[in-house]
Scaffold this active site. Structure first.
Site, PDB file in Angstrom:
ATOM      1  N   CYS A   4     -46.546   7.073 153.514  1.00 14.33           N
ATOM      2  CA  CYS A   4     -46.190   5.854 152.776  1.00 14.33           C
ATOM      3  C   CYS A   4     -45.015   6.132 151.838  1.00 14.33           C
ATOM      4  O   CYS A   4     -45.080   7.014 150.981  1.00 14.33           O
ATOM      5  CB  CYS A   4     -47.395   5.351 151.991  1.00 14.33           C
ATOM      6  N   GLY A  93     -41.877 -11.367 154.398  1.00 18.69           N
ATOM      7  CA  GLY A  93     -40.808 -10.454 153.996  1.00 18.69           C
ATOM      8  C   GLY A  93     -41.295  -9.091 153.536  1.00 18.69           C
ATOM      9  O   GLY A  93     -40.489  -8.284 153.064  1.00 18.69           O
ATOM     10  N   HIS A 100     -47.088  -3.847 145.816  1.00 18.95           N
ATOM     11  CA  HIS A 100     -46.009  -3.813 144.828  1.00 18.95           C
ATOM     12  C   HIS A 100     -45.626  -5.212 144.407  1.00 18.95           C
ATOM     13  O   HIS A 100     -45.827  -6.178 145.151  1.00 18.95           O
ATOM     14  CB  HIS A 100     -44.775  -3.076 145.371  1.00 18.95           C
ATOM     15  N   HIS A 102     -42.271  -7.393 142.733  1.00 19.74           N
ATOM     16  CA  HIS A 102     -40.851  -7.416 142.402  1.00 19.74           C
ATOM     17  C   HIS A 102     -40.699  -8.141 141.063  1.00 19.74           C
ATOM     18  O   HIS A 102     -41.138  -9.290 140.933  1.00 19.74           O
ATOM     19  CB  HIS A 102     -40.057  -8.212 143.442  1.00 19.74           C
TER      20      HIS A 102
HETATM   21  P1  DGP Z   1     -41.033  -5.846 150.343  1.00 18.04           P
HETATM   22  O1  DGP Z   1     -39.979  -6.385 151.264  1.00 18.04           O
HETATM   23  O2  DGP Z   1     -41.694  -6.936 149.499  1.00 18.04           O
HETATM   24  O3  DGP Z   1     -42.028  -4.978 151.072  1.00 18.04           O
HETATM   25  O4  DGP Z   1     -40.250  -4.956 149.294  1.00 18.04           O
HETATM   26  C1  DGP Z   1     -39.897  -3.640 149.527  1.00 18.04           C
HETATM   27  C2  DGP Z   1     -38.702  -3.349 148.682  1.00 18.04           C
HETATM   28  O5  DGP Z   1     -38.559  -1.937 148.620  1.00 18.04           O
HETATM   29  C3  DGP Z   1     -37.375  -3.894 149.201  1.00 18.04           C
HETATM   30  O6  DGP Z   1     -36.868  -4.864 148.288  1.00 18.04           O
HETATM   31  C4  DGP Z   1     -36.447  -2.701 149.262  1.00 18.04           C
HETATM   32  C5  DGP Z   1     -37.192  -1.644 148.496  1.00 18.04           C
HETATM   33  N1  DGP Z   1     -37.025  -0.302 149.016  1.00 18.04           N
HETATM   34  C6  DGP Z   1     -37.146   0.096 150.305  1.00 18.04           C
HETATM   35  N2  DGP Z   1     -36.950   1.420 150.399  1.00 18.04           N
HETATM   36  C7  DGP Z   1     -36.691   1.863 149.138  1.00 18.04           C
HETATM   37  C8  DGP Z   1     -36.409   3.163 148.595  1.00 18.04           C
HETATM   38  O7  DGP Z   1     -36.366   4.181 149.285  1.00 18.04           O
HETATM   39  N3  DGP Z   1     -36.182   3.214 147.263  1.00 18.04           N
HETATM   40  C9  DGP Z   1     -36.232   2.100 146.452  1.00 18.04           C
HETATM   41  N4  DGP Z   1     -35.995   2.272 145.161  1.00 18.04           N
HETATM   42  N5  DGP Z   1     -36.514   0.881 146.932  1.00 18.04           N
HETATM   43  C10 DGP Z   1     -36.734   0.767 148.264  1.00 18.04           C
END
Ligand code: DGP
Length: 114
Positions: A4, A93, A100, A102
């Protein structure tokens, strides 16, 4: 969970731009920001894949998460308003299946969301 992404970010084996943390919750900046402030808040433990799996036993962690979100919003001067979003399922999305939220702010948001 072994495979994960957010579990790896939580333990620091994948780097992230950390904003703040509490005992149970970590906040770090989204790699692909959708607003001037775009911070992700996660439980450090993989307690759920998404909000669909939240149970009453997660209450204290969630209170900690909301409190931290409000503190970060204040620190980032989001007095005009901010948004907390959690996507459930690929159709909404969701791309990372570790619970998590946002935290988005720093620009106007419409309602209903697009
Ligand atoms: P969701 O689409 O709701 O599952 O949001 C996942 C978010 O995680 C997306 O906005 C981009 C972010 N994300 C994906 N990979 C990484 C990473 O390696 N580092 C960070 N800081 N954010 C990431």
């Amino acid at each position: 969970m072994a495979d994960c992404l957010f579990c790896k970010i939580a333990v620091g084996s994948i780097p992230s731009e950390r904003v703040e943390e509490t005992e149970r919750v970590l906040a770090f900046r989204d790699i692909n920001p959708a607003a001037p402030t775009h911070v992700l808040l996660i439980p450090k433990e993989h307690v759920a894949d998404s909000a669909a799996q939240i149970r009453s036993e997660h209450g204290e962690m969630l209170a900690e998460l909301f409190e931290l979100a409000a503190r970060i919003a204040e620190d980032e001067h989001l007095a005009d308003g901010w948004r907390l979003v959690t996507n459930v399922g690929a159709g909404a999305g969701q791309s990372v299946f570790h619970l998590h939220m946002h935290l988005l702010g720093g620009r106007p948001f419409g309602w209903p969301p697009g």
